[in-house]
Design a protein around this motif. Structure first.
Motif, PDB file in Angstrom:
ATOM      1  N   ARG A 268      -4.543  -4.522 -11.966  1.00  0.00           N
ATOM      2  CA  ARG A 268      -3.727  -5.506 -12.305  1.00  0.00           C
ATOM      3  C   ARG A 268      -3.572  -6.600 -11.856  1.00  0.00           C
ATOM      4  N   PHE A 269      -3.326  -6.199 -10.445  1.00  0.00           N
ATOM      5  CA  PHE A 269      -2.952  -7.386  -9.385  1.00  0.00           C
ATOM      6  C   PHE A 269      -4.027  -7.748  -8.415  1.00  0.00           C
ATOM      7  N   ALA A 270      -5.040  -6.707  -8.131  1.00  0.00           N
ATOM      8  CA  ALA A 270      -5.890  -6.944  -7.083  1.00  0.00           C
ATOM      9  C   ALA A 270      -7.234  -6.276  -7.419  1.00  0.00           C
ATOM     10  N   ASP A 271      -8.105  -6.617  -7.030  1.00  0.00           N
ATOM     11  CA  ASP A 271      -9.396  -5.556  -7.341  1.00  0.00           C
ATOM     12  C   ASP A 271      -9.692  -4.327  -6.455  1.00  0.00           C
ATOM     13  N   TRP A 272      -9.324  -4.861  -5.015  1.00  0.00           N
ATOM     14  CA  TRP A 272      -9.459  -3.684  -3.812  1.00  0.00           C
ATOM     15  C   TRP A 272      -8.040  -3.488  -3.267  1.00  0.00           C
ATOM     16  N   ALA A 273      -7.858  -2.407  -2.895  1.00  0.00           N
ATOM     17  CA  ALA A 273      -6.622  -2.193  -1.802  1.00  0.00           C
ATOM     18  C   ALA A 273      -7.078  -1.266  -0.683  1.00  0.00           C
ATOM     19  N   VAL A 274      -7.108  -1.503   0.361  1.00  0.00           N
ATOM     20  CA  VAL A 274      -7.408  -0.859   1.459  1.00  0.00           C
ATOM     21  C   VAL A 274      -6.047  -0.574   2.278  1.00  0.00           C
ATOM     22  N   LEU A 275      -6.080   0.613   2.474  1.00  0.00           N
ATOM     23  CA  LEU A 275      -4.768   1.201   3.530  1.00  0.00           C
ATOM     24  C   LEU A 275      -5.403   1.570   4.777  1.00  0.00           C
ATOM     25  N   ASP A 276      -4.766   1.160   5.790  1.00  0.00           N
ATOM     26  CA  ASP A 276      -5.009   1.404   7.238  1.00  0.00           C
ATOM     27  C   ASP A 276      -3.310   2.058   7.825  1.00  0.00           C
ATOM     28  N   GLY A 364      11.428  -2.917  12.836  1.00  0.00           N
ATOM     29  CA  GLY A 364      10.600  -1.479  13.094  1.00  0.00           C
ATOM     30  C   GLY A 364       9.365  -1.761  13.413  1.00  0.00           C
ATOM     31  N   PRO A 365       8.636  -0.508  13.813  1.00  0.00           N
ATOM     32  CA  PRO A 365       7.350  -0.889  14.354  1.00  0.00           C
ATOM     33  C   PRO A 365       6.614  -0.871  13.012  1.00  0.00           C
ATOM     34  N   VAL A 366       5.052  -1.372  13.551  1.00  0.00           N
ATOM     35  CA  VAL A 366       4.159  -1.264  12.185  1.00  0.00           C
ATOM     36  C   VAL A 366       3.644   0.151  11.974  1.00  0.00           C
ATOM     37  N   ARG A 367       3.936   0.549  10.773  1.00  0.00           N
ATOM     38  CA  ARG A 367       3.270   1.785  10.317  1.00  0.00           C
ATOM     39  C   ARG A 367       2.016   1.879   9.642  1.00  0.00           C
ATOM     40  N   GLY A 368       1.327   0.654   9.433  1.00  0.00           N
ATOM     41  CA  GLY A 368       0.332   0.634   8.636  1.00  0.00           C
ATOM     42  C   GLY A 368      -0.150  -1.107   8.312  1.00  0.00           C
ATOM     43  N   VAL A 369      -1.147  -1.171   7.654  1.00  0.00           N
ATOM     44  CA  VAL A 369      -1.668  -2.556   7.363  1.00  0.00           C
ATOM     45  C   VAL A 369      -2.441  -2.253   5.706  1.00  0.00           C
ATOM     46  N   LEU A 370      -1.919  -3.166   4.923  1.00  0.00           N
ATOM     47  CA  LEU A 370      -2.379  -3.022   3.763  1.00  0.00           C
ATOM     48  C   LEU A 370      -3.292  -4.223   3.229  1.00  0.00           C
ATOM     49  N   THR A 371      -4.472  -4.063   2.965  1.00  0.00           N
ATOM     50  CA  THR A 371      -5.357  -5.483   2.648  1.00  0.00           C
ATOM     51  C   THR A 371      -5.763  -5.400   1.096  1.00  0.00           C
TER      52      THR A 371
END
Length: 405
Positions: A268-276, A364-371
């Motif tokens: 509905r919002f994005a075609d791809w979601a990548v979680l690191d 706080g610290p970075v716990r991950g990156v969402l693209t």
């Protein structure tokens, strides 16, 4: 204060007269100069004990009055800048926003606090960005004022609105370097300078517009604001519904609550979601834990899932700096790395716009990156949408915290 100044002025005048009389004592015989010397010492003591402290007090009062007047002047100029009905922005030489007035928040559909520190080119049509950056840089180099026509990003109702931009160099006091004062002239009349209620940077209101085009733009903003509120509500509901603890959906995957929330964003919002996610050892290294995309893209999903985030510059930069990135028609096709055959994954996925957001709590610290990717002919990500994803990223960071030891 006036009486004190008059008294000090009178004492100083009398002191000068007495000094002139003492200077005439040099013509007297040496045996008659002793009384004059005593008088001169007495006058010097009067300067130290009376006149000098009084002068210092007057000087300090003058500085305080000047500081107060300067503060009042700055407040007046700040109010004029914010309430000017024209769209006014103060930009760095690289188009990063330093200040944006109320009318600018309405035109660009974002809060002034969110716009500050981000390039304004993200709100302009991609084909005009390079020219706009060049003109702003030239003005910042004191090469003269400039004017050009730009166009906002394409909207769901058609091409973005054309704007006439006038730029002039400015050196704000107390700020580093030269800034560029940029005024955007719209064809639909002046924007209202009063504050209108907003939802996540989308400015709402029921004021009457004089033209049908303005009414359509207003309705589009209301519609987008409602859609973003629904998205924010649905992702929060997904995070809070069902088990949320540290259990992952599968070995090495994210918590179930995080996956549910990302599935709300995908489609509905994005075609791809990548979680690191960052590794638990505290080194800050990233590991890919989830890739969500179209059902008919198994090969590309596998290529993204098997990618080493260390060879993926965009998430690496987001994790290191803690800064998000919004790109439309990315200039660097290698920003998200390559597949096993060396093909850029952004090209292979036909990415036309992307959002890369670090997942972190406030301070706080970075716990991950969402693209997030949008591909093909789909409308590019906008700054209001990026603002909503920034809010969602903080919620996701709280959910990821449960997996930490």
């Amino acid at each position: 204060m006036a009486g004190v100044e008059q008294s000090a002025g009178g004492d100083l005048t009398d002191f000068r007269k007495r000094v002139e009389e003492l200077r005439s004592a040099r013509a007297l015989p040496s045996q008659e100069q002793q009384p004059m010397l005593d008088a001169a010492l007495f006058e010097l003591q009067h300067v130290v004990d009376v006149l000098l402290p009084r002068y210092e007090g007057l000087a300090a009062a003058g500085r305080n009055n000047g500081s107060r007047a300067g503060t009042e002047e700055q407040q007046l100029l700040r109010a004029l800048f914010q309430r000017t009905p024209c769209v006014v922005a103060l930009l760095d030489p690289d188009t990063v926003v330093r200040r944006l007035n109320f009318a600018g928040t309405i035109l660009f559909g974002m809060r002034a606090g969110y716009a500050t520190g981000r390039p304004l080119t993200g709100s302009l049509a991609p084909e005009i960005r390079a020219a706009f950056r060049s003109q702003v840089a030239a003005v910042a180099r004191n090469e003269g004022d400039r004017s050009m026509v730009v166009r906002l990003l394409r909207t769901p109702d058609g091409p973005g609105e054309p704007l006439r931009v006038t730029m002039t160099a400015l050196r704000p006091p107390g700020e580093p370097g030269t800034a560029v004062l940029t005024v955007f002239h719209t064809g639909g009349g002046a924007f209202p300078s009063h504050e209108i209620p907003s939802i996540n940077g989308i400015w709402l209101g029921d004021e009457q517009q004089g033209e049908h085009g303005g009414q359509r733009a207003h309705l589009a903003e209301v519609k987008q604001g409602a859609e973003l509120m629904d998205l924010l509500d649905d992702t929060a509901t997904a995070l809070l519904s069902g088990p949320s603890g540290g259990a992952a959906t599968e070995a090495g995957g994210p918590p179930a609550a995080v996956e549910r929330a990302l599935r709300e964003l995908t489609g509905r919002f994005a075609d791809w979601a990548v979680l690191d996610q960052t590794t638990p050892d505290g080194s800050g290294a990233l590991r890919r834990t989830l890739v969500l995309g179209p059902d008919d893209s198994e090969d590309l999903t596998a290529a993204l899932a098997g990618q080493d985030p260390a060879r993926c510059p965009l998430p690496e930069d987001a994790a290191r700096t803690g800064s998000s990135a919004l790109q439309v028609r990315p200039d660097d096709v290698a920003a998200f790395g390559h597949d096993a055959q060396g093909a850029p994954l952004l090209v292979r996925a036909s990415v036309t716009s992307l959002l890369c957001v670090p997942l972190r709590e406030a301070g706080g610290p970075v716990r991950g990156v969402l693209t997030l990717f949008r591909t093909g002919a789909r409308r590019a990500f906008s700054l209001p949408e990026a603002g909503v994803v920034d809010r969602v990223s903080r919620h996701l960071a709280l959910a990821l915290r449960d997996t930490r030891p």
